[in-house]
Design a protein around this motif. Structure first.
Motif, PDB file in Angstrom:
ATOM      1  N   SER A  18     -49.453 -22.838  88.746  1.00 27.08           N
ATOM      2  CA  SER A  18     -49.517 -24.059  89.556  1.00 27.08           C
ATOM      3  C   SER A  18     -48.190 -24.316  90.267  1.00 27.08           C
ATOM      4  O   SER A  18     -48.159 -24.673  91.446  1.00 27.08           O
ATOM      5  CB  SER A  18     -49.863 -25.256  88.665  1.00 27.08           C
ATOM      6  N   LEU A  19     -47.087 -24.133  89.533  1.00 29.93           N
ATOM      7  CA  LEU A  19     -45.778 -24.342  90.139  1.00 29.93           C
ATOM      8  C   LEU A  19     -45.519 -23.334  91.246  1.00 29.93           C
ATOM      9  O   LEU A  19     -45.005 -23.684  92.320  1.00 29.93           O
ATOM     10  CB  LEU A  19     -44.685 -24.244  89.070  1.00 29.93           C
ATOM     11  N   TYR A  21     -47.742 -21.754  93.104  1.00 32.43           N
ATOM     12  CA  TYR A  21     -48.593 -22.098  94.246  1.00 32.43           C
ATOM     13  C   TYR A  21     -48.016 -23.283  95.011  1.00 32.43           C
ATOM     14  O   TYR A  21     -47.980 -23.279  96.256  1.00 32.43           O
ATOM     15  CB  TYR A  21     -50.003 -22.418  93.760  1.00 32.43           C
ATOM     16  N   THR A  22     -47.542 -24.288  94.275  1.00 34.70           N
ATOM     17  CA  THR A  22     -46.991 -25.486  94.917  1.00 34.70           C
ATOM     18  C   THR A  22     -45.758 -25.151  95.742  1.00 34.70           C
ATOM     19  O   THR A  22     -45.621 -25.596  96.894  1.00 34.70           O
ATOM     20  CB  THR A  22     -46.629 -26.542  93.861  1.00 34.70           C
ATOM     21  N   LEU A  23     -44.858 -24.351  95.181  1.00 36.93           N
ATOM     22  CA  LEU A  23     -43.629 -24.005  95.892  1.00 36.93           C
ATOM     23  C   LEU A  23     -43.915 -23.157  97.126  1.00 36.93           C
ATOM     24  O   LEU A  23     -43.318 -23.381  98.195  1.00 36.93           O
ATOM     25  CB  LEU A  23     -42.675 -23.268  94.948  1.00 36.93           C
ATOM     26  N   TYR A  25     -46.721 -23.088  98.858  1.00 36.88           N
ATOM     27  CA  TYR A  25     -47.425 -23.914  99.845  1.00 36.88           C
ATOM     28  C   TYR A  25     -46.448 -24.849 100.565  1.00 36.88           C
ATOM     29  O   TYR A  25     -46.469 -24.967 101.799  1.00 36.88           O
ATOM     30  CB  TYR A  25     -48.519 -24.715  99.142  1.00 36.88           C
ATOM     31  N   LEU A  26     -45.583 -25.506  99.795  1.00 30.95           N
ATOM     32  CA  LEU A  26     -44.611 -26.408 100.399  1.00 30.95           C
ATOM     33  C   LEU A  26     -43.621 -25.655 101.280  1.00 30.95           C
ATOM     34  O   LEU A  26     -43.186 -26.169 102.321  1.00 30.95           O
ATOM     35  CB  LEU A  26     -43.869 -27.193  99.316  1.00 30.95           C
ATOM     36  N   SER A  27     -43.261 -24.454 100.876  1.00 35.33           N
ATOM     37  CA  SER A  27     -42.319 -23.672 101.676  1.00 35.33           C
ATOM     38  C   SER A  27     -42.914 -23.313 103.033  1.00 35.33           C
ATOM     39  O   SER A  27     -42.241 -23.407 104.065  1.00 35.33           O
ATOM     40  CB  SER A  27     -41.932 -22.391 100.931  1.00 35.33           C
TER      41      SER A  27
END
Length: 281
Positions: A18-19, A21-23, A25-27
């Protein structure tokens, strides 16, 4: 009897996945575009950068964009709380319609909103002809028109952040205060307002952030007169049309930095208000 070890099960992936994927996506969506602004600006020398961002015409757009955005968010913070209070505490004919209309700026294309406001407040518009004819006050094609457009697009943020807090607020606290002789104003100031303050600051930050970057609804009603009613997003578009990409990104970088600082201050105030009232930030 030995206890059976149970393992909690979740349909969501683990923390690591999850972390990651989040990083990623945000990047891709946020960090890379924002970093590109600074990388393009870095191609300029310090002298060229300063002459671009401190030009008198550009400085006037800063004052108008940030000043009008702060004022519009402040106005919405007052009247938005009143609208949220009315929707939560009272029943009246057409309540559902009013509740739905508040979200209209979210769904309405910004260009349509700008054209509609211009048609209303122009010198020959429905309201503009009376305002200018009777009071001699010009709304459209002047800074007041920009303020009206920013108030229009920012109102839902305040209402929708304050409304759930009011719905969860226990009216027994107000009844207890009234039974002890507290006036309505004292009850609101000492009991209700401290609970609403974090939500108000959140809505203020959202409304301000939306207003600073607003273009479509403002461009029609502003008049776009240099040194009078020209907003910063417009001068960025102007430089892009002139193929001055470094100049456009330099001004965008200044807007980004100032907006980040202001939002950081607002979030700090929100966290302080949450701690002061004993609510989680």
């Amino acid at each position: 009897m030995a206890r059976l070890k149970t393992r909690s099960f979740s349909v969501l992936p683990g923390f690591g996945l999850s972390l990651g994927y989040t990083l990623v996506y945000l990047s891709i969506i946020v960090l890379l575009p924002l970093s590109a602004v600074f990388f393009k600006t870095a191609e300029m020398s310090w002298a060229d950068f300063w002459s671009t961002v401190s030009a008198p015409r550009v400085v006037e757009t800063y004052k108008l964009s940030f000043g009008a955005s702060l004022l519009a968010a402040s106005i919405n913070s007052v009247f938005g709380v009143g609208l949220a209070w009315m929707l939560v505490r009272y029943s009246f004919p057409g309540k559902k319609l009013v509740d739905a209309l508040i979200d209209l700026p979210f769904a309405l294309p910004t260009a349509v909103a700008g054209i509609a406001l211009t048609a209303i407040y122009a010198p020959n518009g429905w309201l503009g002809q009376y305002i200018e004819g009777v009071f001699g006050f010009k709304v459209a094609f002047a800074p007041p028109g920009i303020l009206i457009a920013l108030v229009f697009i920012g109102l839902p943020f305040i209402v929708r952040t304050v409304q759930p807090i009011l719905e969860d607020l226990d009216t027994e606290l107000e009844e207890a205060a009234a039974s002890l002789g507290a006036s309505r104003w004292h009850t609101f100031r000492r009991i209700i307002f401290p609970v609403l303050l974090p939500a108000i600051l959140t809505g203020f930050a959202l409304a301000f952030a939306r207003a600073v970057g607003e273009y479509g609804s403002v461009i029609f009603i502003a008049g776009n007169i240099p040194m009078v009613s020209e907003i910063t997003p417009l001068i960025i578009i102007t430089k892009l049309e002139q193929y001055d990409y470094a100049g456009a990104t330099a001004i965008a970088a200044v807007m980004l930095i100032v907006s980040f600082i202001l939002l950081l201050i607002i979030n700090g105030l929100q966290a302080w208000a949450a701690r002061r009232t004993g609510r989680a930030a």
